[in-house]
Each structure stands twice: as structure tokens, then as C-alpha cells.
Design a protein around this motif. Structure first.
Motif, PDB file in Angstrom:
ATOM      1  N   MET A   1       0.902  -1.250  -0.039  1.00 29.40           N
ATOM      2  CA  MET A   1       0.073   0.092   0.121  1.00 29.40           C
ATOM      3  C   MET A   1       0.838   1.036   0.069  1.00 29.40           C
ATOM      4  N   THR A   2       0.422   2.327  -0.454  1.00 23.27           N
ATOM      5  CA  THR A   2       1.187   3.793  -0.688  1.00 23.27           C
ATOM      6  C   THR A   2       0.391   4.600   0.233  1.00 23.27           C
ATOM      7  N   PRO A   8      -2.737   7.882  -2.749  1.00 21.17           N
ATOM      8  CA  PRO A   8      -3.057   6.895  -1.873  1.00 21.17           C
ATOM      9  C   PRO A   8      -3.777   5.376  -2.538  1.00 21.17           C
ATOM     10  N   THR A   9      -2.893   4.301  -2.284  1.00 24.12           N
ATOM     11  CA  THR A   9      -3.409   3.111  -2.985  1.00 24.12           C
ATOM     12  C   THR A   9      -3.325   1.981  -2.122  1.00 24.12           C
ATOM     13  N   VAL A  10      -4.235   1.158  -2.186  1.00 30.42           N
ATOM     14  CA  VAL A  10      -4.459   0.152  -1.248  1.00 30.42           C
ATOM     15  C   VAL A  10      -5.027  -1.139  -2.082  1.00 30.42           C
ATOM     16  N   ALA A  11      -4.291  -2.498  -2.104  1.00 29.67           N
ATOM     17  CA  ALA A  11      -4.709  -3.449  -2.808  1.00 29.67           C
ATOM     18  C   ALA A  11      -4.816  -3.276  -4.358  1.00 29.67           C
ATOM     19  N   GLY A  12      -3.964  -2.200  -4.673  1.00 33.78           N
ATOM     20  CA  GLY A  12      -3.848  -1.728  -6.169  1.00 33.78           C
ATOM     21  C   GLY A  12      -4.983  -0.771  -6.544  1.00 33.78           C
ATOM     22  N   ILE A  13      -5.725  -0.312  -5.648  1.00 33.31           N
ATOM     23  CA  ILE A  13      -7.013   0.515  -5.825  1.00 33.31           C
ATOM     24  C   ILE A  13      -6.566   2.138  -5.482  1.00 33.31           C
ATOM     25  N   ASP A  14      -6.523   3.126  -6.496  1.00 33.29           N
ATOM     26  CA  ASP A  14      -6.342   4.317  -6.347  1.00 33.29           C
ATOM     27  C   ASP A  14      -7.544   4.938  -5.581  1.00 33.29           C
ATOM     28  N   ARG A  17      -9.729   7.922  -6.702  1.00 35.13           N
ATOM     29  CA  ARG A  17     -10.531   7.789  -7.884  1.00 35.13           C
ATOM     30  C   ARG A  17     -11.685   7.072  -7.353  1.00 35.13           C
ATOM     31  N   ALA A  18     -11.380   6.229  -6.581  1.00 34.43           N
ATOM     32  CA  ALA A  18     -12.523   4.910  -6.589  1.00 34.43           C
ATOM     33  C   ALA A  18     -13.457   5.433  -5.613  1.00 34.43           C
ATOM     34  N   THR A  19     -14.601   5.066  -6.077  1.00 37.12           N
ATOM     35  CA  THR A  19     -16.089   5.380  -5.209  1.00 37.12           C
ATOM     36  C   THR A  19     -16.548   4.199  -4.550  1.00 37.12           C
ATOM     37  N   ILE A  20     -17.469   4.439  -3.653  1.00 37.05           N
ATOM     38  CA  ILE A  20     -18.031   3.636  -2.833  1.00 37.05           C
ATOM     39  C   ILE A  20     -18.375   2.253  -3.559  1.00 37.05           C
ATOM     40  N   PRO A  21     -19.168   2.380  -4.728  1.00 35.99           N
ATOM     41  CA  PRO A  21     -19.402   1.192  -5.700  1.00 35.99           C
ATOM     42  C   PRO A  21     -18.147   0.379  -5.808  1.00 35.99           C
ATOM     43  N   GLU A  22     -17.450   1.090  -6.285  1.00 37.69           N
ATOM     44  CA  GLU A  22     -15.948   0.449  -6.949  1.00 37.69           C
ATOM     45  C   GLU A  22     -15.150  -0.301  -5.891  1.00 37.69           C
ATOM     46  N   LEU A  23     -15.252   0.308  -4.444  1.00 34.84           N
ATOM     47  CA  LEU A  23     -14.604  -0.205  -3.470  1.00 34.84           C
ATOM     48  C   LEU A  23     -15.572  -1.633  -3.204  1.00 34.84           C
ATOM     49  N   GLN A  24     -16.787  -1.652  -3.083  1.00 38.94           N
ATOM     50  CA  GLN A  24     -17.687  -2.779  -2.759  1.00 38.94           C
ATOM     51  C   GLN A  24     -17.232  -3.777  -3.817  1.00 38.94           C
ATOM     52  N   ARG A  25     -17.189  -3.453  -4.952  1.00 39.30           N
ATOM     53  CA  ARG A  25     -16.928  -4.516  -6.030  1.00 39.30           C
ATOM     54  C   ARG A  25     -15.334  -5.096  -5.703  1.00 39.30           C
ATOM     55  N   GLY A  30     -12.537  -9.843  -3.887  1.00 38.02           N
ATOM     56  CA  GLY A  30     -11.345 -10.375  -3.254  1.00 38.02           C
ATOM     57  C   GLY A  30     -10.126  -9.444  -3.051  1.00 38.02           C
ATOM     58  N   PRO A  31      -9.799  -8.578  -3.917  1.00 36.31           N
ATOM     59  CA  PRO A  31      -8.545  -8.140  -3.890  1.00 36.31           C
ATOM     60  C   PRO A  31      -8.516  -7.329  -2.542  1.00 36.31           C
ATOM     61  N   LEU A  32      -9.527  -6.589  -2.054  1.00 38.34           N
ATOM     62  CA  LEU A  32      -9.663  -5.809  -0.815  1.00 38.34           C
ATOM     63  C   LEU A  32     -10.779  -6.375   0.275  1.00 38.34           C
TER      64      LEU A  32
END
Length: 502
Positions: A1-2, A8-14, A17-25, A30-32
Motif C-alpha cells: 500500500m502507498t 494513496p493506494t491499497v490492494a492496487g486501488i487508487d 478515484r475509487a467510489t464506494i460502489p467500486e470499493l464494494q466491487r 477479493g482484492p480488498l
């Protein structure tokens, strides 16, 4: 993680940019996990908050709440779209857990609320991870006329993530700064007049000041029973809409919510083409005080028109009446409300406003080193209760003038909404000298009890400025749709750089 270098990234997710629906997906596939996301934010708070003073406390139960969400996900028993999402709360919102609720004052350090605020009950029922409490202007900026926005005795002076020596504005300062700095996915702020929208505008995030009655005030340290509300703060309109849907709901403990419309899904109103065919009023409240902000507003107007909206220049009448009667009304309401809140809240703390005043005098070295308690004293000097004819007349003048001003303007020009600059670029904080507000556009919606949203509009140098969109009571579907369409067209937000000065 950065955590700090780069985005700021976690599990390869920026996470910028990420919204709640994208975090839920990402959590579904499984990546997060919620535990990993929560741990990332707790680590980021530990690293960044010594520079920001945006968070007063983190919740010792947050890791457990995240693990429970992950267990529900594995068992396919999710509680909704907010399940597992870390949320920060302004520290004037009661939680009946191991966190304190202080309003930023040592006077409430021994306070122990017996129950969660109604909005916290709704967040817990939705599976949200209560991550912690954010700093605020002490007593939501209702202690002295020379107070500094973002300062509290417990939390210190919050810094603007874009330029650290600039002010965070508004009393929901810590919530706005924390979301701008990516210390949580979303946060809850409160507003009486400007505390959500000005803080959000100055920190480059989205802030929704809901209509009075949409979100319960039970368990929120009060200023005005007529104007107070809680509302979402987020990096995107999408996330603000999701949080608002959870906060929204009737509460028997708050009569204003008795006719609250049940709209569990605000996402369905978000349309990138929502501006097409709309009539939008253009209101300039700056009085010529911020030409740089007006230049950004002009560019925003061009974008509204190129997106298919028809614009009409307007003025909002009656604001002189609002300016004359709002504060005297709130002085009466604060005394009544804070006495009631203190009487109902367990723990060791002053019994009433008179006791708070004496506490501050006895602890002046920590509580009054930069400014006094003029508003406390003026409120204490008011007489009678909230049935006094003189008070009722004054409050009717304030609220009536604000409502007529907005209603008549919307009707006369056949408008869907009115837009205005939210804020000038943030000023350099000078403790002891008070705030350096150049203008405000929050009063019409705040005093009328109508809906208002701010969305990032642009920048003046390194400092963000926002666009406010306001309309009538319970017009949240309209203003969210218009804000989303503007956000998608403008793409004005950019991450903070944590500059020391400018």
C-alpha cells in the motif's frame, strides 16, 4: 500500500478515484477487505494527522467492526452498500462507545452519551465502520465572534491539506480536511449556517447541507433547533449521495423528520446529462471581494451552458432581514438547546450554559488563549424560553425572509436551482484575529432550511473553490443530479499537495 508518496493506494486501488460502489466491487471480488481498507486509513491518520489536526480520536473498535463486515461478506449477509466502508464523524455527534463526544471542548471530556445519535444508529445498521471523530471549530464555531475556524482546545488548529497554513473554514473543518487528505472514505459534518458547505468548498470536496427534516438531529450537540442539520462530506457526488441515503430517515426523537421523504437510493438520480434543458439562476454574493473566485465562477457558468442549461442572473431578496435577525434568534435557541443537551447527557460536565461559561473562565489557559466566549455570554443573557413572543417574531422574520427570497426567485424565473460561488480561497490562519471570510452564499439555504450542495469548481492558485447549488425543501434529488452532471463535466477536483505555505 502507498500512504503518502504518490497517490494513496491499497490492494492496487487508487483511493483518490475509487467510489464506494467500486470499493464494494473490489471487496466482493477479493482484492480488498474492509479490514485492509480500515487499517490503511488508520495508518494514514497516524502518519498525516500530526500535520493536519483533522482527527481528534480514532475508534478503538474500528478494526473489530471491519472484521465483522468481512465476516458478513463471506457469509453473503451484507447490510447494504455502506457495509464495511470507513466513516468519520464530526466530534459533536454522540456515540455510545469508547470514543468521547466533546464538541472540541475540555468541558465535555467527561461526557458519556448514553446512546448513539440517531444518524449513528443508521450508520451502524448499514454496516459502516465508525473510524473516529474529527476536529471542529469548538462548539461548532458558536463561542466567540473572533474564533478561528478549525480550532478547538482538544484538537488544536486544523490545517488545510492544500496549503497547511491556510484555514479549513466552516466548523466541519476536520471532516472536510480529512476527506480531502483521504483519511477516510466519507465523513459526516454538521451545519447551522455554512459549516458543511464552506468547509467542503475550501478543502476541495463535496458537501451536502440537507433540508431540515431529512436527517435527525437527535444526539448532535445543538446550536439552533431550527437550522441545525448533519450531512455528508465526500470526494465525489456519488459517495455523498450514498451516505445521504443512509443518514436520511424519520426519528421519533426529532419532530422535524416526521414528514421526511423516504428515498433510500439517491444514486438513481445521478445523470451526467442532468443539466440539459434546466434553468439555472446565477447569484453573485461576493460583492466584488474576490475577483479570482468570480473568474472561476464565470468558467463554471460557461460549462453549465455548454452542458445544455439556460442561465439567468438573479438576486435573492430579503437577506438584509436574515442578517439582522438570524444571530439573535440563534442566541435564544443555543441557550435552550445546550441546557437541554447537557441535562440529558450522562457523565462529568457542566450542568448548563452558565456552567460552561464558568468552566472556560476557570480553564482560560487552555480554552481561551486565543479568543473568548462572547457568544456564550450573549446567549446566557437572553431571557425566556422558545415560546416567548419576541423570540418567535424574530425567528419568523429570519426564516420567512430566507424562504420567500428563495421561493420567489425560483418561481419568478422558473428555475430548477440557483448556483453561486461557495467560498473565496482560504485565508492564512491567524489565531486571535478571527476569520477572514470575504463572502458567504450559505445563508439562504441554511436559514430557510432548504437543500444546498457544494461541488469542486476550480482553483485559485493552489487553493480550491466550490460551486454551491441550492433549491427548495427536499430538492435533494435535483441538486444531487445537477452537482453530479457538473462534476462529471468539470473534473475540477485534484488531490492536495500539503504545501507548507503559498
Amino acid at each position: 500500500m502507498t500512504l503518502v508518496s504518490g497517490r494513496p493506494t491499497v490492494a492496487g486501488i487508487d483511493l483518490e478515484r475509487a467510489t464506494i460502489p467500486e470499493l464494494q466491487r473490489a471487496m466482493d471480488s477479493g482484492p480488498l477487505t474492509s479490514a485492509e481498507l480500515t487499517g490503511f486509513y488508520l495508518d494514514r491518520i497516524r502518519l498525516l494527522d500530526p500535520r493536519l489536526h483533522a482527527v481528534i480520536t480514532t475508534n478503538p473498535d474500528a478494526p473489530r467492526l471491519a472484521a465483522e463486515s468481512d465476516d458478513r461478506r463471506r457469509a453473503r449477509r451484507m447490510l447494504g452498500i455502506l457495509d464495511g466502508i470507513p466513516v468519520l464523524l464530526k466530534d459533536n455527534i454522540d456515540t455510545a462507545d469508547r470514543q468521547r463526544t466533546t464538541a472540541g471542548s475540555f468541558a465535555l471530556a467527561g461526557s458519556r452519551p448514553a446512546a448513539d445519535a440517531h444518524l449513528v444508529e443508521r450508520l451502524r445498521a448499514a454496516g459502516a465502520v465508525i473510524l473516529g471523530k474529527t476536529n471542529l471549530s469548538e462548539w461548532a464555531n458558536f463561542r466567540d465572534r473572533r474564533s478561528s475556524s478549525g480550532w478547538s482546545a482538544i484538537g488544536g488548529q486544523a490545517g488545510n491539506p492544500y496549503v497547511l497554513d491556510r484555514n479549513t473554514c466552516g466548523s466541519s473543518s476536520g471532516s472536510a480536511a480529512a476527506i480531502a487528505a483521504n483519511l477516510a472514505t466519507v465523513a459526516v459534518g454538521t451545519e447551522t449556517n455554512g459549516s458543511i458547505v464552506t468547509a467542503a468548498g475550501a478543502n476541495g470536496v463535496v458537501g451536502v447541507k440537507p433540508s431540515i427534516g431529512l436527517v435527525s438531529r437527535s444526539g448532535v450537540v445543538p446550536i439552533s433547533v431550527v437550522q441545525d442539520t448533519a450531512g455528508p462530506m465526500a470526494r465525489t457526488v456519488t459517495d455523498a449521495a450514498i451516505l445521504l441515503a443512509v443518514l436520511n430517515g424519520p426519528d421519533s426523537g426529532d419532530p422535524s423528520t416526521s414528514d421526511s421523504p423516504a428515498r433510500p437510493d439517491y444514486l438513481r438520480f445521478l445523470d451526467p446529462a442532468a443539466l440539459h434543458g434546466k434553468r439555472i439562476g446565477l447569484w453573485d454574493p461576493t460583492g466584488g471581494t474576490s475577483p479570482e473566485t468570480l473568474a472561476e465562477f464565470a468558467r463554471a457558468v460557461d460549462l453549465l451552458e455548454s452542458s445544455g442549461a439556460t442561465t439567468v442572473e438573479v438576486t435573492i431578496p430579503g437577506l438584509d432581514v436574515v442578517g439582522r435577525t438570524e444571530l439573535p434568534s440563534m442566541l435564544h435557541e443555543f441557550k435552550h438547546g445546550i441546557n437541554e443537551y447537557l441535562a440529558a447527557t450522562p457523565g462529568e460536565h457542566p450542568a448548563d450554559l452558565a456552567g460552561l461559561i464558568e468552566f472556560n473562565k476557570a480553564n482560560a489557559d487552555v480554552e481561551m488563549g486565543f479568543f473568548g466566549q462572547e457568544l456564550f455570554e450573549e446567549a446566557q443573557a437572553t431571557s425566556g424560553d422558545l415560546t416567548e413572543p419576541a423570540y418567535l417574531s424574530m425567528r419568523a422574520e429570519a426564516t420567512g425572509a430566507a424562504r420567500r427570497g428563495l421561493d420567489d426567485t425560483l418561481r419568478a424565473h422558473r428555475l430548477d436551482a440557483i448556483v453561486a460561488p461557495t467560498n473565496a480561497p482560504a485565508w492564512k490562519t491567524t489565531l486571535g484575529r478571527g476569520d477572514d471570510y470575504r463572502f458567504g452564499s450559505s445563508a439562504p439555504a441554511a436559514v430557510s432550511g432548504y437543500a444546498n450542495i457544494t461541488v469542486p469548481m476550480g482553483f485559485v492558485g493552489p487553493l480550491p473553490v466550490g460551486l454551491s447549488i441550492m433549491a427548495g425543501r427536499y430538492s435533494e434529488p435535483t441538486i444531487l443530479a445537477l452537482a453530479y452532471a457538473f462534476e462529471q463535466a468539470a473534473r475540477a477536483r485534484r488531490p492536495p499537495e500539503f504545501l507548507p505555505s503559498c
